[in-house]
Write an enzyme that holds these catalytic residues in place. Structure first.
Site, mmCIF file in Angstrom:
data_model
loop_
_atom_site.group_PDB
_atom_site.id
_atom_site.type_symbol
_atom_site.label_atom_id
_atom_site.label_comp_id
_atom_site.label_asym_id
_atom_site.label_seq_id
_atom_site.Cartn_x
_atom_site.Cartn_y
_atom_site.Cartn_z
ATOM 1 N N SER A 103 -69.236 80.264 31.018
ATOM 2 C CA SER A 103 -70.498 80.941 30.691
ATOM 3 C C SER A 103 -70.410 81.490 29.281
ATOM 4 O O SER A 103 -69.310 81.766 28.781
ATOM 5 C CB SER A 103 -70.757 82.097 31.670
ATOM 6 O OG SER A 103 -71.833 82.906 31.228
ATOM 7 N N TYR A 118 -68.153 89.831 35.698
ATOM 8 C CA TYR A 118 -68.522 88.448 35.361
ATOM 9 C C TYR A 118 -67.921 88.069 34.012
ATOM 10 O O TYR A 118 -67.363 86.970 33.853
ATOM 11 C CB TYR A 118 -70.043 88.336 35.332
ATOM 12 C CG TYR A 118 -70.569 86.926 35.252
ATOM 13 C CD1 TYR A 118 -70.437 86.051 36.333
ATOM 14 C CD2 TYR A 118 -71.226 86.469 34.112
ATOM 15 C CE1 TYR A 118 -70.938 84.763 36.275
ATOM 16 C CE2 TYR A 118 -71.733 85.181 34.046
ATOM 17 C CZ TYR A 118 -71.592 84.328 35.116
ATOM 18 O OH TYR A 118 -72.087 83.049 35.054
#
Length: 255
Positions: free
Chosen positions: A145, A160
């Site tokens: 990501s 995250y």
């Protein structure tokens, strides 16, 4: 000239395939002629997707599995090998996110994110790589990501961030060690794409407005815009590419 992107007859395993990016990638690989094993916790969704894939003229197998549980992973990989006899491509796509700063998030929530996003890649790779080594061939693609290399000022995503940063470096480590076995390991770092995970948070008007203002292309990603990078990494076109993470993000990480 040989079609370097042809995946006819290849066996592709995709985790996190019950929604979002996983569903899209499963369809993309089926359209390239690959047989697809789809993995997720929500088996009823996998069954529906498997039927859609088979209508495209390929074989498909739906396998219920929690990638953070080793016994689940071990049994899932065994089921796939029982049907297809080999695994050519592994796409470690299963992922979850959690909003919160380090001073707010609970230990339980932190562990949930790390266990799915990072430990899940470890466990799936652990059992799939053994088969790839036997065949002296393999393509592993890890979903990273943009959050693995940048932070987010308006929406804290610290667990995250930690998990996806680790995915990027795990990709490099695996790539350097497994290259001698004919196995490449690469990553895809999506920018903002609509999914169950982002629809109710990052796609809120106020958050989307900020993202669009920062992103050079001025918009989030569209369905299908990750397909090209995934097919490239899975195909013979990337035979001399390993340890890389491509950010498909509209230029977000270039500023």
């Amino acid at each position: 000239m040989k079609n370097l992107f042809d995946l006819t007859g290849k066996i592709v395993v995709i985790t996190g395939a019950s929604s979002g990016i996983g569903v899209q990638l499963a369809k993309a690989f089926a359209l390239q002629g690959a047989n697809v094993a789809i993995i997720a916790r929500r088996y009823e969704r996998l069954e529906v997707l498997a039927k859609e894939l088979e209508k495209l003229g390929v074989e498909s197998l739906a396998v219920k599995c929690d990638v953070s549980i080793e016994e689940d992973v071990k049994n899932a990989v065994a089921s796939i090998l029982n049907k297809f006899k080999k695994i050519d491509v592994l796409i470690n796509n299963a992922g979850v996110a959690s909003l919160g700063s380090v001073d707010e998030i609970s230990e339980e929530e932190w562990n949930r994110v790390i266990d799915t996003n990072l430990k899940g890649i470890f466990l799936m790779s652990k059992y799939v790589v053994r088969n790839m080594k036997e065949n002296s061939y393999g393509r592993i693609i890890n979903t990273a990501s943009v959050c693995g290399i940048v932070g987010s000022k308006n929406v804290p995503l610290h667990a995250y961030n930690a998990s996806k940063g680790a995915v990027i470096n795990l990709t490099k480590g695996m790539a350097t060690s497994l290259a001698k076995y004919g196995i490449t390991v690469n990553g895809i770092g999506p920018g903002l794409f609509k999914s169950e995970m982002t629809e109710k948070t990052l796609f809120k008007p106020e958050n989307l407005k900020i993202y669009n203002a920062v992103c050079p292309m001025g918009r989030p990603g569209k369905e299908g815009e990750l397909d090209g990078a995934a097919i490239y990494f899975a195909s013979d076109a990337s035979s001399y590419t390993t340890g890389q993470t491509i950010f498909v993000d509209g230029g977000f990480t270039s500023i």
